[in-house]
Design an enzyme around this catalytic site. Structure first.
Site, PDB file in Angstrom:
ATOM      1  CG  ASN A   1      31.800   0.749  33.586  1.00  0.00           C
ATOM      2  OD1 ASN A   1      32.494   1.645  34.062  1.00  0.00           O
ATOM      3  ND2 ASN A   1      30.959   0.956  32.591  1.00  0.00           N
TER       4      ASN A   1
ATOM      5  CG  PHE B   1      38.120  -3.398  32.666  1.00  0.00           C
ATOM      6  CD1 PHE B   1      39.082  -3.751  31.721  1.00  0.00           C
ATOM      7  CD2 PHE B   1      36.866  -3.008  32.197  1.00  0.00           C
ATOM      8  CE1 PHE B   1      38.813  -3.721  30.367  1.00  0.00           C
ATOM      9  CE2 PHE B   1      36.592  -2.957  30.827  1.00  0.00           C
ATOM     10  CZ  PHE B   1      37.570  -3.317  29.908  1.00  0.00           C
TER      11      PHE B   1
ATOM     12  CD  GLU C   1      39.034  -8.371  30.485  1.00  0.00           C
ATOM     13  OE1 GLU C   1      38.200  -8.177  31.398  1.00  0.00           O
ATOM     14  OE2 GLU C   1      38.698  -8.674  29.321  1.00  0.00           O
TER      15      GLU C   1
ATOM     16  N   PRO D   1      35.288  -3.173  24.315  1.00  0.00           N
ATOM     17  CG  PRO D   1      35.350  -1.940  26.283  1.00  0.00           C
ATOM     18  CD  PRO D   1      35.303  -1.802  24.794  1.00  0.00           C
ATOM     19  N   GLY D   2      34.076  -6.136  25.887  1.00  0.00           N
ATOM     20  CA  GLY D   2      32.849  -6.860  26.236  1.00  0.00           C
ATOM     21  C   GLY D   2      32.677  -6.814  27.743  1.00  0.00           C
ATOM     22  CB  SER D   3      30.287  -8.370  30.031  1.00  0.00           C
ATOM     23  OG  SER D   3      30.270  -9.626  29.401  1.00  0.00           O
ATOM     24  CG  MET D   4      34.901  -9.220  34.751  1.00  0.00           C
ATOM     25  SD  MET D   4      34.569  -8.948  36.492  1.00  0.00           S
ATOM     26  CE  MET D   4      33.147  -9.986  36.745  1.00  0.00           C
TER      27      MET D   4
ATOM     28  CB  SER E   1      37.868  -6.668  24.064  1.00  0.00           C
ATOM     29  OG  SER E   1      37.887  -6.676  25.458  1.00  0.00           O
TER      30      SER E   1
ATOM     31  CG  HIS F   1      30.475   2.578  24.970  1.00  0.00           C
ATOM     32  ND1 HIS F   1      29.210   2.045  24.954  1.00  0.00           N
ATOM     33  CD2 HIS F   1      30.714   2.906  26.268  1.00  0.00           C
ATOM     34  CE1 HIS F   1      28.703   2.058  26.165  1.00  0.00           C
ATOM     35  NE2 HIS F   1      29.579   2.565  26.995  1.00  0.00           N
TER      36      HIS F   1
END
Lengths: 135, 467
Positions: free
Chosen positions: B205, B207, B209, B364-367, B371, B390
């Site tokens: 997970n 990344f 971004e 952060p949110g999901s991809m 966020s 988190h």
């Protein structure tokens, strides 16, 4: 190979069942290497390495064995698919791991955990355990 | 599994499993969640794991779960627990294998409109500058002495070597260095696993971004942090890589052996722990701190790589300034008022972010979903040991996510939203599909309504770079 993959919210579990303790250790190593998904270097000579470990019980011994094999896999860049067990008791293992160097791995494994691990013989005379890998 | 009727509602977003629920609980277990989220949380073993945490010696007040909680091993992911220094323990299972996995946010001086036509180049250039993928090494291959300096000094060492600015350290939790670190307590094996991984993203997970600020909720706080609507930012999520994983593996193995000597018996061996004041406890604190320093150094070098990419695209005058850097897998010595007394405690956060008053909290949110930037509130010190969630938190296993996700369709959906994706593995994309996670808006709402942290800004993605 007698193992089955099961879901886990954040990680992954494998359920292994084997006729002997030796087979259980071999299958666990195979399962971990399958999960790592190495892209093997073709026509490359096999590499071997020796490992000796002691632990307080068979469960700890299996998890420590897998984590030691994982360390060797990652640092030697070699996927260990086979092993020759020179000695295996409930609290001691001596083995020669045999593997093939790889270009890359499909998946990262942080560790084999003790979380649901419990090496024992079931009523049918099979050795079994669950292992949760931290991904 | 914990049944729904074991939980008592304390407030609209706080639930408690009383100490009487299981005979071995030393304190209650509490979870921050909405009613709807709680139903979902009860579907895995996360609260059972939280109850296990409540049995650990020296635990103070309660075992806590944040709204993004989900099943882990030992502690649940999204768990917080504080322990007394004299009677309590330290547990590597309460921190996790990726020690100081964390997030940092960089701000640019550009707006969304400025970068939109460069998104493809941004994605490709960052992807080429930041090594990513399973076990991937970077351009640093450190000899023993150089690695020890990083382990002892963290991000501070990388700034001294020219990979950042003094201001970066001021905007990093703990200044990017835990002074309790001692490189000599990190095993040769851990060093072998991480010696070439500085400045690398990893897989899973993790990344980079590129995002833009889509909404501001608190103008004053946003201004204080140099942020405004439409501004482009870059978020980085990575940790201590293989080095941290091995430090945890070593410690859990050693503690499982040592626990017998201390008469500690646990419901889950991944909770392996020793008294904080034992020789093993002190040694682990030093090794864990060194791994945390490695993670801060790693995020500092990744920042340097991203800054190089940014300059390549936008020229040398365009900069990226650090807004903040937070750890979310760590144990730290912090002081809290407990029963009218100020007590120093060892606070374990496993998938939880420090949220001290006025401190930026990055969620952060999901991809592809974006966020949040929040700011810690005073109440967090009283109700959550200065901790927040988190992330969004997984709801679906990776296997299920792969089965449920059509990668081509997902990429098309992201593309339709104007999001560029550069990823080393298609499998990685499907496992991190937004449908595998909780809704980050719901998670952040619980944090806000509970008085832990307040919303400052919402960020939406423009480019995703993954291993």
């Amino acid at each position: 190979m007698a193992y089955e993959w099961h879901e886990h919210t954040s990680d992954i579990r494998v359920r292994i069942s084997a006729s002997t303790l030796e087979e259980l250790f071999s299958d666990a190593l195979h399962a971990m290497t399958e999960l790592l998904g190495p892209e093997l270097i073709e026509r490359c000579d096999k590499k071997t390495c020796r490992m000796s470990l002691q632990a307080d019980d068979p469960t700890s011994l299996l998890i420590d064995f897998l984590n030691e094999a994982l360390l060797l896999t990652l640092t030697e860049k070699t996927a260990y698919l086979d092993n020759t067990l020179e000695k295996l008791t409930g609290n001691e293992i001596s083995a020669v791991l045999s593997g093939i160097p790889y270009y890359s791995l499909r998946r990262d494994i942080k560790a084999a955990t003790y979380h649901e691990a419990d090496v024992k013989m079931n009523t049918g005379g099979k050795w079994e355990t669950t292992i949760v890998f931290d991904l | 599994m914990i049944p729904r009727n074991a939980l008592k509602q304390l407030s609209p977003f706080l639930w408690e499993i009383p100490q009487t629920w299981r005979h071995d609980m030393l304190v209650p277990a509490r979870v921050y969640a909405s009613e709807k989220m709680l139903d979902q949380i009860l579907q895995d073993r996360s609260l059972e794991q939280l109850v296990n945490v409540s049995t650990l010696p020296g635990i103070v007040r309660y075992a806590l779960a944040m709204p993004d909680v989900h099943e882990g091993y030992g502690f649940p992911v999204g768990g917080v627990a504080a322990f007394d220094l004299d009677t309590g323990i330290i547990s590597p299972g309460g921190i996790g294998y990726d020690i100081n996995c964390g997030v940092r946010l960089l701000r640019s001086s550009l707006t969304k409109d400025d970068v939109v036509k460069h998104l493809s180049a941004i994605g490709k250039t960052i992807f080429s500058k930041v090594p990513s993928g399973v076990g991937k090494g970077g351009s640093f291959d450190m000899k023993a002495k150089a690695l020890d300096e990083v382990l002892n000094d963290g991000a501070k060492r990388m700034v001294a070597l020219g990979y950042g600015e003094q201001e970066d350290l001021e905007k990093t939790e703990s200044g990017g260095q835990l002074e309790s670190a001692d490189a000599s307590c990190v095993s040769v094996q851990a060093k072998a696993r991480g010696h070439d991984q500085l400045g690398t993203l990893g897989a899973g997970n993790h990344f980079v971004e590129v995002e833009y600020i889509s909404a501001i909720y608190d103008d004053r706080e946003a201004e204080r942090l140099g942020l405004q609507k439409h501004q482009v930012c870059v978020m980085v999520h990575t940790g201590s890589r293989g080095l941290g994983h091995q430090v945890a593996t070593d410690a859990i193995r050693n503690m499982n052996k040592a626990m017998v000597r201390y008469g500690i018996s646990l419901p889950d061996r991944e909770l392996a722990c020793v008294p904080f004041n034992s020789s093993e406890g002190r040694e682990y604190l030093k090794a864990m701190s060194a791994a945390a320093n490695f993670a801060w150094a790693n995020r500092q070098v990744v920042t340097w790589e991203i800054r190089e990419a940014w300059k390549e695209i936008f020229g040398n005058s365009e900069t990226l300034s650090l807004v903040y850097d937070v750890a979310h897998n760590i144990a730290k010595l912090e002081t809290y008022e407990v029963d009218g007394m100020h007590r120093k405690l060892i606070v374990h956060r496993k998938g939880a972010t420090r949220a001290f008053p006025g401190q930026p909290v990055l969620i952060p949110g999901s991809m592809g979903t974006g966020s949040y930037l929040l700011s810690g509130l005073q109440d967090a010190m009283n109700i959550s040991f200065g901790s927040s969630c988190h992330g969004a938190g997984r709801t679906m296993s990776r296997t299920q996510a792969r089965k449920n996700t059509n990668i081509a369709v997902l990429l098309e959906e992201l593309s339709a939203k104007g999001i560029v994706v550069n990823a080393g593995s298609r499998e990685g994309i499907s496992e991190e599909a937004p449908s595998a996670y909780k809704n980050v808006d719901d998670v952040v709402q619980v944090i806000g309504e509970s008085g832990i942290a307040k919303k400052i800004a919402r960020l939406k993605p423009l480019a995703v770079i993954k291993g």
